[in-house]
Design a protein around this motif. Structure first.
Motif, PDB file in Angstrom:
ATOM      1  N   ALA A 126     -19.899  76.404  32.070  1.00  0.00           N
ATOM      2  CA  ALA A 126     -20.144  77.430  31.054  1.00  0.00           C
ATOM      3  C   ALA A 126     -19.590  76.990  29.699  1.00  0.00           C
ATOM      4  O   ALA A 126     -20.223  77.193  28.655  1.00  0.00           O
ATOM      5  CB  ALA A 126     -19.517  78.754  31.481  1.00  0.00           C
ATOM      6  N   ALA A 127     -18.403  76.380  29.713  1.00  0.00           N
ATOM      7  CA  ALA A 127     -17.814  75.882  28.459  1.00  0.00           C
ATOM      8  C   ALA A 127     -18.681  74.787  27.851  1.00  0.00           C
ATOM      9  O   ALA A 127     -18.886  74.737  26.631  1.00  0.00           O
ATOM     10  CB  ALA A 127     -16.403  75.363  28.727  1.00  0.00           C
ATOM     11  N   LEU A 128     -19.203  73.898  28.694  1.00  0.00           N
ATOM     12  CA  LEU A 128     -20.062  72.827  28.199  1.00  0.00           C
ATOM     13  C   LEU A 128     -21.341  73.390  27.596  1.00  0.00           C
ATOM     14  O   LEU A 128     -21.782  72.967  26.514  1.00  0.00           O
ATOM     15  CB  LEU A 128     -20.394  71.859  29.339  1.00  0.00           C
ATOM     16  CG  LEU A 128     -21.351  70.700  28.999  1.00  0.00           C
ATOM     17  CD1 LEU A 128     -20.806  69.865  27.861  1.00  0.00           C
ATOM     18  CD2 LEU A 128     -21.597  69.839  30.225  1.00  0.00           C
ATOM     19  N   LEU A 129     -21.949  74.365  28.265  1.00  0.00           N
ATOM     20  CA  LEU A 129     -23.180  74.965  27.756  1.00  0.00           C
ATOM     21  C   LEU A 129     -22.918  75.741  26.457  1.00  0.00           C
ATOM     22  O   LEU A 129     -23.758  75.747  25.558  1.00  0.00           O
ATOM     23  CB  LEU A 129     -23.790  75.885  28.808  1.00  0.00           C
ATOM     24  CG  LEU A 129     -24.351  75.202  30.055  1.00  0.00           C
ATOM     25  CD1 LEU A 129     -24.810  76.236  31.076  1.00  0.00           C
ATOM     26  CD2 LEU A 129     -25.514  74.274  29.685  1.00  0.00           C
ATOM     27  N   MET A 130     -21.768  76.390  26.352  1.00  0.00           N
ATOM     28  CA  MET A 130     -21.420  77.073  25.104  1.00  0.00           C
ATOM     29  C   MET A 130     -21.218  76.058  23.987  1.00  0.00           C
ATOM     30  O   MET A 130     -21.607  76.288  22.828  1.00  0.00           O
ATOM     31  CB  MET A 130     -20.151  77.903  25.296  1.00  0.00           C
ATOM     32  CG  MET A 130     -19.686  78.640  24.050  1.00  0.00           C
ATOM     33  SD  MET A 130     -20.843  79.908  23.481  1.00  0.00           S
ATOM     34  CE  MET A 130     -20.474  81.239  24.635  1.00  0.00           C
TER      35      MET A 130
END
Length: 559
Positions: free
Chosen positions: A130-134
């Motif tokens: 999720a952090a990478l996609l954000m």
């Protein structure tokens, strides 16, 4: 570091546009009303509200913002304080400084979504993805590179969702909601509303989730026949759900109180001139599908963006088709992953219900109140973090059983998301809503004589369009320096012809006349006024670009 770098790359390369100018003017404590109407002015006069004044304070910010705009003040207060840290090149406010605050809030959303992901799913894999996609989301980067108040409420949405997850988990485990969570939830919701009024849509979606859980629990209690558990227990043990719901009710009351504070400032906003652009009635035929398609298109940019706004037309068309196919393929994969994870994923049901509730709220406002809030992807900040988390949860199901290596699906999606981020920072996608740079370049390519730029003025939206042109000419000078006229509309569009006529009477030398936003002015009356002052239309210079309709006349002047 990846997310921060993507948000700071080419931060000032894109043109400054009307909404960002509103942020700057109000954050500095200035007013658009200080700029003269119905008279010829120079770029220095037009840009005066962008000159920082150390004597102005936060009181001036809120006075002009609430008096002339339709936004709450928190982000503008923070921008006012932030801009004091930056030098003023050419005496004007720092554009890098203004946009960097939004970029930093956008960067902070990366560790924030990581924390929310771990809280919701108890999975480092989901939290990290999720952090990478954000970090690479094209929509997130677009919002972070705007000097606007969208990345700050994203942080409040994440924090409020964290409180929602804790509350629903407390309901599921039949234990009271901690008092500190109640306090944090109320404060976060209040700050969210003070950052953007559309944060209230987040609250509506959370309310829909809680109502759904309440209905489910009522149904379960009605079907339950086990009465032995109620014997010999304390009050809190007998009524764990009642105590938790009571505390959630207190949170709701506190949140409602924070909303009521803004009601006096919201009166008249719905029908004000500056909000008329979202009004949409009298749909016919396939136009009824527009809001649904707009939501789908906006949601797809949370993951992908290709160069659909490239100057090369074939590349733009191919990119558009590829985006549609990617969205369909990804939707299938995400749905497949969510079906697997929903079997034992309580958080999937909560976040999924939140997203469905938010979209339903958008559609009710659009169809029921004829306010097309679906037309601007920036408003999707309301449910954007929840979508990112659901995508991460779905993609984890595409990994190998050992979870040691990503499978092709996740690799492709993350790689294309990064490509979309590069597309945005390269200005090939998510260009500014208005393009004053294109209009300024057309004026530069016009005749090398004095230019008079005239706009039909109704709100500070037109003032911002003119200021954006003046800003462009300030940083890429035009000789001789252009003059500006904001002809204010009084009652009828043709009223702009009076200040236009008076201004042309003051000019005795040949000029190039540029008319902006004169579409509503009766053509016969306009041409009669121009002919009386020896102004000849130039049909070959008549065009429209994002936010501007413009055309050129050559005037010999009154001699």
């Amino acid at each position: 570091m990846l997310g921060l770098g993507l948000r700071l790359i080419n931060l000032t390369d894109k043109c400054l546009w009307t909404d960002e100018l509103a942020t700057l003017v109000f954050s500095l404590g200035h007013s658009f009303l200080s700029i003269p109407l119905d008279q010829i002015i120079t770029s220095e006069t037009l840009l005066q509200p962008l000159v920082p004044d150390p004597q102005l304070n936060l009181g001036g910010v809120v006075e002009h913002l609430l008096g002339e705009s339709n936004h709450p003040p928190l982000y503008f207060w923070l921008t006012h304080l932030w801009l004091q840290m930056f030098p003023t090149p050419d005496g004007l406010v720092s554009l890098w400084g203004a946009r960097s605050l939004s970029a930093l809030f956008g960067t902070a959303a990366i560790p924030a979504i990581f924390c929310l992901g771990y809280l919701a799913f108890r999975s480092l894999w989901i939290a990290q993805l999720a952090a990478l996609l954000m970090a690479t989301s094209p929509l997130a980067i677009y919002l972070a590179q705007e000097a606007r108040h969208y990345t700050l409420p994203i942080l409040w949405v994440i924090a409020s969702l964290a409180c929602l997850i804790i509350a629903t988990r407390a309901l599921a485990e039949r234990r009271p909601l901690p008092l500190w969570v109640m306090l944090v939830w109320i404060v976060v919701n209040g700050l969210g509303t003070a950052s953007h009024y559309f944060f209230s849509l987040t609250l509506c979606a959370e309310g829909i989730v809680l109502l759904g859980l309440a209905g489910r629990q009522i149904q379960q209690q009605a079907l339950s026949t086990d009465k032995t558990l109620k014997a010999n227990r304390s009050f809190w043990q007998k009524h764990p759900l009642r105590s938790t719901w009571l505390r959630i009710g207190v949170v709701g009351a506190g949140t409602l109180a924070s909303l009521v504070v803004w009601l006096p400032f919201l009166q008249g906003v719905q029908d004000s001139e500056i909000t008329q652009w979202i009004h949409r009635g009298n749909r016919v035929g396939l136009e009824w599908l527009d809001p649904v398609l707009q939501i789908l298109a906006g949601a797809s940019t949370m993951l992908y963006m290709l160069p659909i706004q490239a100057s090369n037309a074939p590349l733009s068309v191919v990119s558009f088709v590829a985006l549609v196919l990617l969205a369909i393929w990804t939707g299938f994969k995400i749905n497949q992953g969510l079906r697997i994870s929903s079997a034992n994923g309580y958080a999937v049901w909560i976040l999924g219900g939140f997203v469905v509730g938010a979209i339903a709220t958008f559609l009710i406002i659009t169809y029921g109140f004829e306010r097309e809030v679906t037309s601007a992807p920036r408003y999707h900040f309301v449910f954007f973090p929840a979508v990112i988390l659901l995508i991460a949860a779905a993609l984890v199901q595409q990994w190998s059983p050992s979870r040691a290596v990503l499978k092709q699906t996740a690799i492709i999606i993350v790689s294309l998301s990064l490509l979309g981020a590069i597309t945005v920072v390269s200005n090939l996608g998510y260009q500014k809503t208005h393009r004053p740079d294109i209009v300024a370049q057309a004026i530069r390519e016009g005749p090398s004589q004095q230019s008079l730029i005239v706009i039909a003025h109704s709100t500070h939206g037109q003032t911002g369009r003119m200021m954006a042109l003046a800003w462009d000419f300030k940083h890429r000078p035009l000789q001789p320096a252009p003059l500006f006229l904001m002809a204010h509309i009084i009652d009828k569009p043709e009223s702009v012809l009076i200040p236009l006529q008076h201004s042309l009477e003051q000019i005795s030398t040949p000029i190039t006349l540029w008319l902006l936003e004169f579409k509503g002015v009766p053509e016969d009356a306009l041409q009669a006024t121009l002919a009386a002052h020896h102004c000849q239309p130039q049909p070959q210079v008549k065009s429209a670009t994002d936010g501007y309709r413009y055309r050129m006349h050559r005037c010999r002047g009154d001699q």
